[in-house]
Design a protein around this motif. Structure first.
Motif, PDB file in Angstrom:
ATOM      1  N   ASP A 190       0.836  -1.210   0.000  1.00  0.00           N
ATOM      2  CA  ASP A 190       0.000   0.000   0.000  1.00  0.00           C
ATOM      3  C   ASP A 190       0.867   1.256   0.000  1.00  0.00           C
ATOM      4  OD1 ASP A 190      -2.293  -1.500   0.004  1.00  0.00           O
ATOM      5  OD2 ASP A 190      -2.721  -1.236   2.127  1.00  0.00           O
ATOM      6  N   THR A 192      -5.532   5.476  -4.781  1.00  0.00           N
ATOM      7  CA  THR A 192      -5.225   5.365  -3.358  1.00  0.00           C
ATOM      8  C   THR A 192      -5.568   6.616  -2.559  1.00  0.00           C
ATOM      9  OG1 THR A 192      -2.960   6.153  -3.774  1.00  0.00           O
ATOM     10  CG2 THR A 192      -3.325   3.765  -3.820  1.00  0.00           C
ATOM     11  N   ALA A 194      -5.014   1.114   1.259  1.00  0.00           N
ATOM     12  CA  ALA A 194      -4.035   2.177   1.009  1.00  0.00           C
ATOM     13  C   ALA A 194      -4.633   3.537   1.337  1.00  0.00           C
ATOM     14  CB  ALA A 194      -3.568   2.128  -0.442  1.00  0.00           C
TER      15      ALA A 194
END
Length: 411
Positions: free
Chosen positions: A19, A42, A318
């Protein structure tokens, strides 16, 4: 494969590290998802905007440029080929969502609380009766995996003898380590089970959600197909199971490794709801959720253009640790954190209908466990092993020693 495309690891041995690597590539980046290229997002702000954008669809059939090739060979084809509200767009989504919405009203959720509490008590009694004092108990196998499957199967009216089978088949769906052939075989078994189950409920309806859905399908006079009915049951069972397992496991691990945070709850400075929300933010049970699609070209603030038909991969875990959203301590588990809003249950039209129930299950499971075992600790032998999946984000086991109360201690 283009070196600029980041390949997700199907074994997912380091969720936090992967992530972080995705975030370092910017708010949106190209990724390889078992051979399918997609835009991974993200940044939580960008995700919220895309989730609200009418030019973003979850219907691969309508809007994925390479749909036929993907469903023919991709191990995760079921995620984009099912016909239920999860993959529907526009009026189809609203129609399919309406079928199950009545099962998740605030009143129905409140009525289910005693059922969840009863199951939790039963499972903790089982642990009391079977564990050897001083020996580790795998909290995932004994509790976190059993509570959600028992509850969802009671909700759906699924016979108890099928619980273990359904649990295994759900695990396969969420794994990203099985081949296309293995996934197809598992899906065939699951569809056969669900078809038999629908036939049983059609002949012998009961006071359960499956019977209500079967009746709704039959009352729709053909506007709801049998496959849409079966796929709706598939969604209800698998989604209601996997995400809650991850929530209970992740929150339990966080509390066992952050006793000072558990202390805030016991002192009344924080609630079990705070624990649930902070765990969902920090360790979203679903890391990455395949897929959404651009209906037309979409221009993003950094100059990126998502072309019509391109897959989009929301990266919930993430996003949950994004420093721009949560600050420099985004990686930390802090139940007193003020900003704990998150995307673990999605956002917008596809916000998870079962989110209130999942939250209730998590809070009940955690409160009852730590009330029963206030001196529980992580076993010295515990090894942190993630499940082999870049979809699921949780642990394969959680070894806990249930320390007895000190003599004279009534807490």
């Amino acid at each position: 494969m283009d070196s600029s495309v980041y390949a997700l690891n199907p074994q997912a041995p380091d969720r936090t590290g992967e992530d972080r690597a995705l975030r370092e590539r910017g708010p949106i980046t190209r990724v390889d998802v078992l051979g399918v290229e997609a835009w991974a997002v993200t940044d939580p702000k960008w995700l919220r905007e895309l989730f609200k954008d009418p030019l973003v669809s979850k219907s691969a059939r309508e809007h994925c440029r390479d749909f036929e090739n993907i469903v023919a060979t991709w191990p995760l084809a079921l995620w984009v080929s099912v016909e239920n509200m999860f993959t529907a767009y526009g009026t189809d989504h609203r129609r399919l969502r309406k079928l199950v919405q009545k099962a998740f009203t605030a009143r129905r959720t409140a009525a289910m609380i005693p059922v969840i509490e009863s199951i939790a008590d039963e499972l903790l009694d089982d642990i009391d009766a079977t564990h050897t004092p001083g020996e580790p108990v795998d909290l995932v196998a004994a509790y976190a995996r059993r509570l959600p499957i028992l509850f969802i199967c009671r909700l759906m009216g699924l016979p108890e003898e099928e619980h273990d089978r359904v649990r295994h088949l759900a695990d396969v769906i969420f794994s990203t380590s099985y081949s296309w052939e293995e996934q197809k075989a598992s899906q065939a078994e699951l569809y056969a089970l669900l078809s038999d189950f629908v036939a049983l409920k059609r002949e012998n309806p009961g006071d359960d959600l499956t019977s209500a859905l079967v009746a709704a399908r039959d009352d729709e006079d053909g506007t709801l197909s049998e496959k849409q009915l079966t796929d709706t049951l598939l969604l209800m069972i698998t989604a209601g199971f996997e995400t809650t397992v991850g929530l209970i496991t992740n929150a339990g691990f966080n509390l066992l490794t952050h006793p000072e945070e558990l202390g805030h709850v016991r002192a009344g400075r924080a609630t079990w709801s705070d624990v649930v929300e902070e765990s969902l933010r920090r360790d979203a049970p679903i890391a990455n959720l395949p897929m959404r699609y651009a209906i037309e070209d979409i221009d993003l603030p950094d100059g990126t253009v998502i072309r019509a038909g391109d897959p989009i991969l929301p990266c919930y875990s993430a996003a949950g640790r994004h420093r721009g959203e949560y600050g420099a301590d985004a990686d930390q588990f802090l139940v007193l954190r003020v900003k704990k809003d998150h995307l673990a249950f999605g956002h917008g039209a596809h916000l998870c209908l079962g989110a209130p129930l999942a939250r209730a299950e998590g809070a009940i499971a955690l409160s009852k466990f730590f009330e029963r075992y206030p001196h529980a600790r992580l076993a010295d032998s515990h090894t942190r092993t993630p499940v082999p999946s870049f979809i699921s984000n949780t642990l394969t086991r959680l070894d806990v020693v249930l320390e007895p109360l000190p003599e004279g201690d009534t807490q």
